[in-house]
Design a protein around this motif. Structure first.
Motif, PDB file in Angstrom:
ATOM      1  N   ALA A  68     -90.675 -53.608  28.847  1.00 59.48           N
ATOM      2  CA  ALA A  68     -90.371 -54.348  27.622  1.00 59.48           C
ATOM      3  C   ALA A  68     -89.648 -53.471  26.607  1.00 59.48           C
ATOM      4  CB  ALA A  68     -91.661 -54.899  27.018  1.00 59.48           C
ATOM      5  N   GLU A  69     -90.042 -52.201  26.554  1.00 60.34           N
ATOM      6  CA  GLU A  69     -89.479 -51.298  25.551  1.00 60.34           C
ATOM      7  C   GLU A  69     -89.596 -49.867  26.060  1.00 60.34           C
ATOM      8  OE1 GLU A  69     -89.581 -51.133  20.690  1.00 60.34           O
ATOM      9  OE2 GLU A  69     -91.441 -51.566  21.762  1.00 60.34           O
ATOM     10  N   ALA A  70     -88.668 -49.011  25.636  1.00 61.89           N
ATOM     11  CA  ALA A  70     -88.698 -47.609  26.063  1.00 61.89           C
ATOM     12  C   ALA A  70     -88.228 -46.716  24.929  1.00 61.89           C
ATOM     13  CB  ALA A  70     -87.822 -47.403  27.295  1.00 61.89           C
ATOM     14  N   ALA A  71     -88.755 -45.512  24.910  1.00 66.17           N
ATOM     15  CA  ALA A  71     -88.312 -44.489  23.958  1.00 66.17           C
ATOM     16  C   ALA A  71     -88.263 -43.158  24.694  1.00 66.17           C
ATOM     17  CB  ALA A  71     -89.245 -44.404  22.760  1.00 66.17           C
ATOM     18  N   VAL A  72     -87.200 -42.407  24.476  1.00 68.80           N
ATOM     19  CA  VAL A  72     -86.990 -41.156  25.203  1.00 68.80           C
ATOM     20  C   VAL A  72     -86.856 -40.005  24.204  1.00 68.80           C
ATOM     21  CG1 VAL A  72     -85.468 -39.895  26.777  1.00 68.80           C
ATOM     22  CG2 VAL A  72     -85.872 -42.356  27.100  1.00 68.80           C
ATOM     23  N   VAL A  73     -87.569 -38.907  24.472  1.00 72.76           N
ATOM     24  CA  VAL A  73     -87.480 -37.712  23.638  1.00 72.76           C
ATOM     25  C   VAL A  73     -87.362 -36.496  24.546  1.00 72.76           C
ATOM     26  CG1 VAL A  73     -88.800 -38.715  21.734  1.00 72.76           C
ATOM     27  CG2 VAL A  73     -90.004 -37.444  23.535  1.00 72.76           C
ATOM     28  N   SER A  74     -87.161 -35.344  23.939  1.00 74.89           N
ATOM     29  CA  SER A  74     -87.058 -34.112  24.728  1.00 74.89           C
ATOM     30  C   SER A  74     -88.397 -33.386  24.748  1.00 74.89           C
ATOM     31  CB  SER A  74     -86.002 -33.182  24.130  1.00 74.89           C
ATOM     32  OG  SER A  74     -86.424 -32.708  22.868  1.00 74.89           O
ATOM     33  N   ARG A  75     -88.605 -32.657  25.826  1.00 78.27           N
ATOM     34  CA  ARG A  75     -89.770 -31.777  25.964  1.00 78.27           C
ATOM     35  C   ARG A  75     -89.254 -30.441  26.476  1.00 78.27           C
ATOM     36  NH1 ARG A  75     -93.770 -30.647  30.077  1.00 78.27           N
ATOM     37  NH2 ARG A  75     -95.853 -30.385  29.176  1.00 78.27           N
ATOM     38  N   PRO A  76     -89.670 -29.329  25.895  1.00 78.85           N
ATOM     39  CA  PRO A  76     -89.168 -28.021  26.356  1.00 78.85           C
ATOM     40  C   PRO A  76     -89.388 -27.808  27.846  1.00 78.85           C
ATOM     41  CG  PRO A  76     -90.386 -27.781  24.301  1.00 78.85           C
ATOM     42  CD  PRO A  76     -90.613 -29.194  24.769  1.00 78.85           C
ATOM     43  N   HIS A  77     -88.403 -27.158  28.479  1.00 75.46           N
ATOM     44  CA  HIS A  77     -88.469 -26.881  29.918  1.00 75.46           C
ATOM     45  C   HIS A  77     -88.043 -25.438  30.138  1.00 75.46           C
ATOM     46  CE1 HIS A  77     -87.509 -27.061  34.216  1.00 75.46           C
ATOM     47  NE2 HIS A  77     -88.188 -28.186  34.280  1.00 75.46           N
TER      48      HIS A  77
END
Length: 658
Positions: A552-561
């Motif tokens: 229904a809905e999505a949100a994308v963020v960064s995570r350190p790698h």
């Protein structure tokens, strides 16, 4: 450029001849000094670039000023022009000029190293010119003419260089699509550029993995045709469609080895290269002939301290701007010998990079922090004889100090300066960079601006910050190689780069300036991620996720790698009755891969029964980034419509990121 100490001296000299009791004279003197500085700076920069231009061939000299521009949207349309009125040809300047005028025909232009160590070849400047002319004649025979767009979807093989230079020779505009993008991404770029020809290959091995480029291209063309757009396909091998496919070998076999270059206006387009946009739709960054030639040539020459006997290697893919500027145009304009590498750093063994450096006696090596972090974990044991190296470079993202020190000490043996370069697809070439042996280095800092580049740091209100400061990195004036527009969407160009702070080019990056004046890039300010040196739009990934019928809905963020720098951490809210499980996660990852390409594959997908939103419905990505990092120092949550959502997401996170 008038340095501050000389401005002070100018003021002091004038002060000596004026009555010290007359402050009004000093007031006018200060204004005169500032006006003189602006005048001298402008004319010095113009004279500087004119001197650089004198090294190249111009069919017709410039009739207008060296640089003309407007960076202020409140004063009219944004524009940049360089050497208006001049006529030249990029291909002539990087090949014919060297073969015919500088007698470099027998010098090696490229050592091509295939995916397998058994596949390799040398290409001289004369051979390169011959192949480019033959390719240009084939394109002309197919009806390609000045101003037409040609899409190129090829791996790192010599034919990629032949084709892009052939386009430049006949005045066609090349649009290279990285051969790791999906059919949908390829189709989108073909359609936006309105290309008349697609140049591709049957397939390519990346390590031990076979990528069927022809199949991807066919799928892309089918999507284009469904929208009423037909594209000719020029391929190397089968499968075969006699209605639109043309054999490379067959077409090239009888093609003449001479092709008269098309003489182009200085501001005619050279290429379009698509970069991720914060709205999800890629932006077609447009670069033009003369300014890009001058800037890539000069930055390559000084940033890498190029000498005639150097062997230079940039490990980037030509599908990205680094490959355009610092594998093709910049090195060739200087008559350099380069390594062109098709493979990956760890195939067939983890010492492949170091083996190639020893094999070709590479002196200048330019790679991404991602690759350095990947190879660091194998230690020094895989290293070969690296004594030929003189300069090391990094590109794509800020390098962390740990990787910088390993690169400097293990690879550069403590004697090779590391040039940590900051620039963008939009800038065309380096804008912040050390100059080897001339700049004192600070690990992780891009140091100082390149010649003629004038950065500054602004706060949220658009006020310039002096001394030690942190804020938005912007530029006050253009340089020859800066982009001219977003293809077929100048309004987006102005809104993206110039609307937020009128009078400045806005990079979209945060920046810190220390007490010594060194610049440190702190990361993207807009909704963009930098994954393995590839700039990626969170909106583009979110769009791919929400196309799945369960989401229904999505949100994308960064995570350190540790290796990639940043990884994709995705939150998905499912539709009623849908179950979150391992099968769904794999489906979602596959969908993103197919829509965008393998580089966009999410590292983490977390179930989010709800997303943290303000009362007005805006998703608070700041909080999602904290959750992705497992950082519970969340700050002010008073604007959240439902603060309890945060507790739920933290409880779900442990399973997602385990």
């Amino acid at each position: 450029i008038v340095l501050p100490q000389y401005r002070s001296a100018m003021f002091a000299v004038f002060s000596c001849i004026l009555p010290p009791s007359e402050p009004v004279f000093l007031h006018h003197l200060s204004a005169l000094s500032a006006a003189c500085n602006t005048y001298i700076k402008y004319h010095f920069i113009s004279a500087f670039w004119k001197e650089i231009a004198d090294d190249f061939f111009w069919k017709k000299p410039a009739t207008g000023p060296m640089m003309q521009y407007n960076f202020d949207v409140t004063k009219g349309n944004i524009y940049v022009k360089c050497m208006e009125g001049a006529k030249t040809n990029m291909c002539y300047n990087v090949l014919d000029r060297l073969v015919k005028e500088r007698s470099l025909g027998e010098k090696v232009a490229y050592y091509w190293e295939g995916n397998s160590p058994d596949h390799h070849m040398s290409i001289t400047y004369r051979q390169l010119l011959s192949q480019v002319c033959r390719c240009a004649n084939v394109l002309k025979k197919m009806g390609v003419k000045k101003g037409d767009r040609v899409s190129i979807y090829l791996p790192m093989i010599p034919e990629l260089v032949y084709t892009m230079l052939a386009c430049a020779r006949i005045g066609a505009v090349h649009s290279i699509v990285f051969a790791g993008f999906s059919s949908e991404s390829l189709c989108e770029r073909i359609m936006d550029a309105q290309s008349c020809v697609l140049v591709t290959a049957d397939g390519v091995y990346r390590g031990e993995k076979l990528i069927n480029l022809k199949q991807i291209a066919d799928e892309a063309l089918e999507k284009c045709q469904q929208k009423g757009f037909y594209v000719l396909l020029w391929c190397v091998q089968t499968p075969w469609d006699s209605e639109c496919d043309v054999w490379w070998d067959e077409a090239m076999r009888d093609s003449p080895e001479e092709c008269e270059p098309e003489w182009l206006d200085a501001e005619d387009p050279l290429f379009i290269l698509y970069t991720s946009g914060s709205t999800g739709k890629p932006k077609g960054v447009l670069h033009t002939v003369a300014g890009y030639l001058l800037y890539t040539s000069l930055t390559f020459k000084y940033v890498f301290d190029h000498h005639h006997d150097d062997v230079y290697w940039c490990t980037a893919d030509i599908g990205w701007i680094t490959g355009h500027s610092y594998i093709t145009y910049g090195p060739l304009a200087n008559g350099a010998t380069s390594v062109l590498f098709e493979g990956i750093p760890v195939h067939p063994h983890v010492g492949r990079f170091w083996e190639i450096i020893e094999k070709y006696k590479v002196t200048k090596f330019y790679t991404a922090p991602t690759a350095i972090r990947l190879l660091m974990k194998y230690g020094r044991e895989p290293l070969y004889d690296l004594s030929s190296l003189r300069i090391l470079g990094t590109v794509g993202e800020p390098i962390n100090p740990e990787a910088w020190h390993w690169y400097h000490e293990a690879v550069g043996q403590g004697r090779c300066p590391v040039v940590d370069t900051f620039w963008q697809t939009e800038t065309g070439g380096h804008v912040l960079t050390p100059l080897p042996a001339a700049t004192s280095l600070k690990p992780g800092s891009a140091t100082f601006p390149f010649f003629g580049v004038e950065p500054t740091i602004l706060n949220e209100h658009g006020e310039e910050l002096q001394g030690e400061a942190e804020g938005y990195l912007v530029f006050k004036r253009p340089w020859p190689g800066i982009m001219r527009t977003v293809y077929r969407n100048h309004e987006r160009f102005e809104n993206t780069y110039f609307k937020k702070f009128p009078g400045f080019y806005v990079t979209g990056d945060g920046c810190r300036r220390d007490k010594d004046g060194y610049y440190w890039i702190t990361g993207r300010i807009d909704d963009m991620l930098n994954v393995s040196g590839h700039l990626m739009s969170t909106a583009e990934v979110e769009s791919a996720l929400t196309e799945h019928p369960a989401v229904a809905e999505a949100a994308v963020v960064s995570r350190p790698h540790k290796v990639k720098g940043e990884s994709l951490y995705c939150f998905v809210t499912l539709k009623n009755s849908r179950e979150f499980n391992h099968t769904l996660v794999e489906d979602l990852k596959r969908q993103v891969r197919e829509k965008i390409g393998p580089i966009a594959t999410p590292d983490f997908i977390q179930n989010a029964p709800a997303l943290p939103k303000t009362r007005s419905g805006k998703i608070m990505r700041r909080i999602l980034r904290q959750i992705a990092r497992n950082d519970k120092d969340l700050g002010d949550l008073s604007t959240l419509a439902d603060p309890k959502v945060v507790e739920v997401l933290f409880s779900q996170r442990c399973e997602a990121a385990a």
